[in-house]
Write an enzyme that holds these catalytic residues in place. Structure first.
Site, PDB file in Angstrom:
ATOM      1  N   LYS A 106      82.387 -55.529  49.698  1.00  0.00           N
ATOM      2  CA  LYS A 106      81.748 -54.690  50.700  1.00  0.00           C
ATOM      3  C   LYS A 106      80.465 -55.375  51.130  1.00  0.00           C
ATOM      4  CE  LYS A 106      80.428 -51.560  46.900  1.00  0.00           C
ATOM      5  NZ  LYS A 106      81.479 -51.851  45.916  1.00  0.00           N
ATOM      6  N   ASP A 163      75.424 -54.709  48.997  1.00  0.00           N
ATOM      7  CA  ASP A 163      76.795 -54.414  49.420  1.00  0.00           C
ATOM      8  C   ASP A 163      76.968 -52.980  49.930  1.00  0.00           C
ATOM      9  OD1 ASP A 163      76.605 -53.159  46.967  1.00  0.00           O
ATOM     10  OD2 ASP A 163      78.382 -54.096  46.087  1.00  0.00           O
ATOM     11  N   ARG A 164      75.956 -52.124  49.758  1.00  0.00           N
ATOM     12  CA  ARG A 164      76.024 -50.750  50.259  1.00  0.00           C
ATOM     13  C   ARG A 164      74.945 -50.543  51.312  1.00  0.00           C
ATOM     14  NH1 ARG A 164      77.978 -47.010  45.339  1.00  0.00           N
ATOM     15  NH2 ARG A 164      78.590 -48.623  43.876  1.00  0.00           N
ATOM     16  N   ARG A 214      77.713 -52.952  32.779  1.00  0.00           N
ATOM     17  CA  ARG A 214      76.435 -52.363  33.177  1.00  0.00           C
ATOM     18  C   ARG A 214      75.917 -51.506  32.043  1.00  0.00           C
ATOM     19  NH1 ARG A 214      76.794 -49.149  38.621  1.00  0.00           N
ATOM     20  NH2 ARG A 214      77.663 -51.157  39.228  1.00  0.00           N
ATOM     21  N   SER A 226      81.254 -44.218  48.850  1.00  0.00           N
ATOM     22  CA  SER A 226      80.004 -44.526  48.153  1.00  0.00           C
ATOM     23  C   SER A 226      79.170 -45.542  48.928  1.00  0.00           C
ATOM     24  CB  SER A 226      80.294 -45.030  46.740  1.00  0.00           C
ATOM     25  OG  SER A 226      81.200 -46.125  46.768  1.00  0.00           O
ATOM     26  N   ASP A 246      71.802 -54.908  45.570  1.00  0.00           N
ATOM     27  CA  ASP A 246      72.493 -56.188  45.725  1.00  0.00           C
ATOM     28  C   ASP A 246      73.118 -56.373  47.096  1.00  0.00           C
ATOM     29  OD1 ASP A 246      74.443 -54.217  45.082  1.00  0.00           O
ATOM     30  OD2 ASP A 246      75.860 -55.762  44.482  1.00  0.00           O
ATOM     31  N   GLU A 287      84.688 -47.277  51.273  1.00  0.00           N
ATOM     32  CA  GLU A 287      84.613 -46.239  50.248  1.00  0.00           C
ATOM     33  C   GLU A 287      83.529 -45.241  50.623  1.00  0.00           C
ATOM     34  OE1 GLU A 287      85.948 -48.499  46.217  1.00  0.00           O
ATOM     35  OE2 GLU A 287      83.835 -48.692  46.751  1.00  0.00           O
ATOM     36  N   ASP A 332      71.308 -51.133  49.284  1.00  0.00           N
ATOM     37  CA  ASP A 332      71.107 -51.030  47.838  1.00  0.00           C
ATOM     38  C   ASP A 332      70.599 -52.351  47.282  1.00  0.00           C
ATOM     39  OD1 ASP A 332      73.429 -52.572  47.891  1.00  0.00           O
ATOM     40  OD2 ASP A 332      74.364 -51.525  46.226  1.00  0.00           O
ATOM     41  N   SER A 367      73.833 -53.026  40.702  1.00  0.00           N
ATOM     42  CA  SER A 367      74.084 -52.369  41.985  1.00  0.00           C
ATOM     43  C   SER A 367      72.931 -51.448  42.361  1.00  0.00           C
ATOM     44  CB  SER A 367      75.418 -51.628  41.930  1.00  0.00           C
ATOM     45  OG  SER A 367      75.761 -51.107  43.190  1.00  0.00           O
ATOM     46  N   HIS A 368      73.213 -50.167  42.538  1.00  0.00           N
ATOM     47  CA  HIS A 368      72.240 -49.205  43.050  1.00  0.00           C
ATOM     48  C   HIS A 368      71.432 -48.544  41.942  1.00  0.00           C
ATOM     49  CE1 HIS A 368      76.002 -47.309  42.041  1.00  0.00           C
ATOM     50  NE2 HIS A 368      75.392 -46.147  41.904  1.00  0.00           N
TER      51      HIS A 368
END
Length: 567
Positions: free
Chosen positions: A394, A297-298, A28, A383, A295, A381, A293, A122-123
């Site tokens: 996740k 997963d959160r 990243r 996060s 992608d 997690e 988020d 991600s986020h």
């Protein structure tokens, strides 16, 4: 397939020094580096592809997805051209390049692919001035384990050339199969463009009671929901699953068009950034809110009037209510997993259920090993990430459907469910403070000195008085994880200070940062008495935070007056 075979070229290159994956096979960096630095992306893609043994790579199937952020289309084309030149036989790609991270894991497992490449940061923010990332998932559908990440990094340090078919062009918008003849290849290279939601939705249908959720979301007594996709990858999933399949009104879903810059917003589902959703929920019109988020997963859960469910509480509440989900009634529950910084709320549920808990370093790849061995059914997690053994990632939408299933079964509001949980198990007050954008050298010395201080034998038994509170140090360590499956040892995963009343302070260097560094500070305090369950977390935790700042001297040594993000 038309015309002459497409040429396969070998392009000379030289290594970059900064292509060490940060964990889970991911790189990243600022988008401008990927876009503007010649060969930067091809070098890393070649390193990823070369990490797959040649006999496994030739003719294999891989999955490619992205969260739709800026530079994704260009990067997807490069990945396709390089996969073809490196002997990959077939690629499965989401329409318009879109596939959520959970969906990539789902497809890899469903079709037994060799792995997948996910283009996401991600986020993190998108756009030309934002972040871009490349993530490699292995054949079990989960993030690359450290041994694979290390192999990728070693290859990246010595790379001299990469293979590519620059004349190969695909139409990402057209569903179906596209085939290409390549020079010196006996079989055509195949690309299959698939609906990004269908295969994943079919999996969800086997896990949940969709009729029960649909009854909750439709009819005269329906639960009004508000779901914010934050202009990331989840827009198509929210519309197709929650609206089309489960009957939620179309206006329940907001910000569902994936945008390259996420509408100029930070696609991170927390109270700091999901302010549009928070304000809508504070109005009282909606009984359930969720955000995702970039992608997918959160996630974040909110109740009526903006009642916030912390990720650690969410994990514990899901664990306590797994019997509401048909999947778990059929498979049983074998174990729970949480990352070390995540609050110990899950542990109290596990103890009451007589279920083992595995405490791992931060990073989903550690859970994958536990799930593959049959040891772990649910993990999470702090996060904002939770998932189960249905995948090896996740899964934000899965978690939202779990919550809706619990609400349907218990016939309670989000707040009632949370308060009942606190009354039964006690409340774990918890906060995370992020000191972002720090000089790596400064963070190294801060953590080095702090480790020397807290791991010295004389630190045990020390007492810290803050106002009327006195905290006595019971245990300290630099967290080390021994994988129960393969015996792999992972060291220096965070500094822990555990006090005699079970309060905890944790300091950890983030592994997800790029050029700059992040120190994360976690504070946790337990309150058994229900009369103490209505306090503000930061007020409860302020004495612990004062101790953390005193012993770390983080403000003095970084010039910061406070953390840049509080979650």
């Amino acid at each position: 397939m038309e015309g002459s075979p497409i040429p396969v070229l070998t392009v000379p290159t030289a290594p970059f020094e900064d292509q060490r994956p940060t964990g889970g096979g991911g790189l990243r960096r600022p988008t401008g580096l990927f876009e503007g630095q010649r060969n930067y992306l091809p070098n890393f893609i070649q390193s990823v592809l070369s990490s797959i043994d040649l006999r496994d790579r030739q003719g294999c199937t891989m999955v490619v997805g992205s969260d739709g952020r800026y530079f994704s289309r260009t990067a997807t084309e490069i990945v396709v051209q390089m996969a073809a030149a490196n002997g990959i036989g077939r690629l499965i790609i989401g329409q318009n390049g879109i596939l959520s991270t959970p969906a990539v894991s789902c497809i890899i497992r469903k079709i037994k692919a060799a792995g997948g490449i996910i283009l996401t940061a991600s986020h993190c923010p998108g756009g030309p001035g934002g972040e871009f990332g490349v993530k490699f998932n292995v054949a079990n559908g989960g993030p690359a384990p450290d041994v694979v990440s290390d192999k990728i990094y070693q290859i990246s340090k010595t790379i001299e050339e990469y293979a590519i078919c620059p004349d190969l062009r695909i139409d990402l918008s057209r569903l179906g199969r596209q085939e290409f003849d390549l020079e010196n290849k006996f079989k055509p290279f195949r690309v299959e463009i698939v609906d990004p939601v269908d295969i994943y939705l079919n999996l969800l249908r086997t896990i949940f009671d969709f009729n029960a959720i649909k009854s909750l979301l439709t009819g005269p007594g329906q639960l009004k929901i508000r779901i914010d996709a934050m202009h990331g990858v989840m827009g198509p999933y929210v519309r197709k699953v929650l609206c089309d399949e489960l009957g939620a009104p179309a206006n329940s879903a907001i910000n569902c068009v994936p945008l390259e810059d996420f509408g100029g917003q930070h696609p991170d589902p927390n109270l700091t950034y999901a302010t549009t959703l928070l304000e809508a929920m504070k109005g009282g019109e909606y009984g359930f809110g969720a955000a995702f988020d970039a992608d997918g997963d959160r996630y974040m859960i909110l109740g009526q009037n903006g009642f916030f469910v912390s990720p650690s509480d969410s994990l514990a509440i899901i664990a306590a209510n797994l019997s509401c989900i048909p999947y778990f009634r059929q498979t049983g529950v074998r174990g729970f997993g949480r990352s070390m910084p995540t609050s110990t709320a899950l542990d109290r549920v596990a103890k009451s259920m007589k279920i083992p808990v595995y405490e791992t370093p931060a990073g989903w790849r550690f859970f994958s090993n536990l799930m593959d061995s049959g040891r772990c059914s649910l993990c999470g997690e702090e996060s904002f990430g939770t998932g189960s053994d249905h995948l090896r990632e996740k899964d934000g939408l899965w978690a939202v459907l779990v919550w809706l299933s619990i609400i349907a079964a218990r016939k309670q509001s989000v707040e009632e469910i949370v308060r009942d949980h606190w009354a039964k198990y006690g409340r774990h007050y918890y906060c995370r403070f992020d000191y972002e954008g720090l000089e790596p050298k400064a963070t190294y010395y801060i953590m080095r000195d702090l480790e020397a201080l807290v791991t010295d034998k004389s630190f045990i038994g020390q007492q810290f008085a803050v106002g009327s509170h006195i905290y006595s140090v019971a245990k300290t360590d630099s967290f080390e994880y021994v994988d129960p499956v393969d015996g792999t040892v992972t060291k220096k995963q965070g500094l822990r200070i555990i006090f005699s009343d079970a309060s905890r302070l944790i300091f950890r260097l983030s592994s997800s940062s790029g050029v700059r560094a992040t120190i994360r500070l976690y504070a946790e305090s337990y309150e058994r008495d229900p009369s103490g369950h209505d306090q503000e977390p930061q007020a409860v935790l302020s004495p612990l935070i004062a101790i953390a700042l005193k012993i770390s001297q983080i403000h003095e040594r970084t010039g910061r007056r406070g953390p840049t993000v509080i979650t």
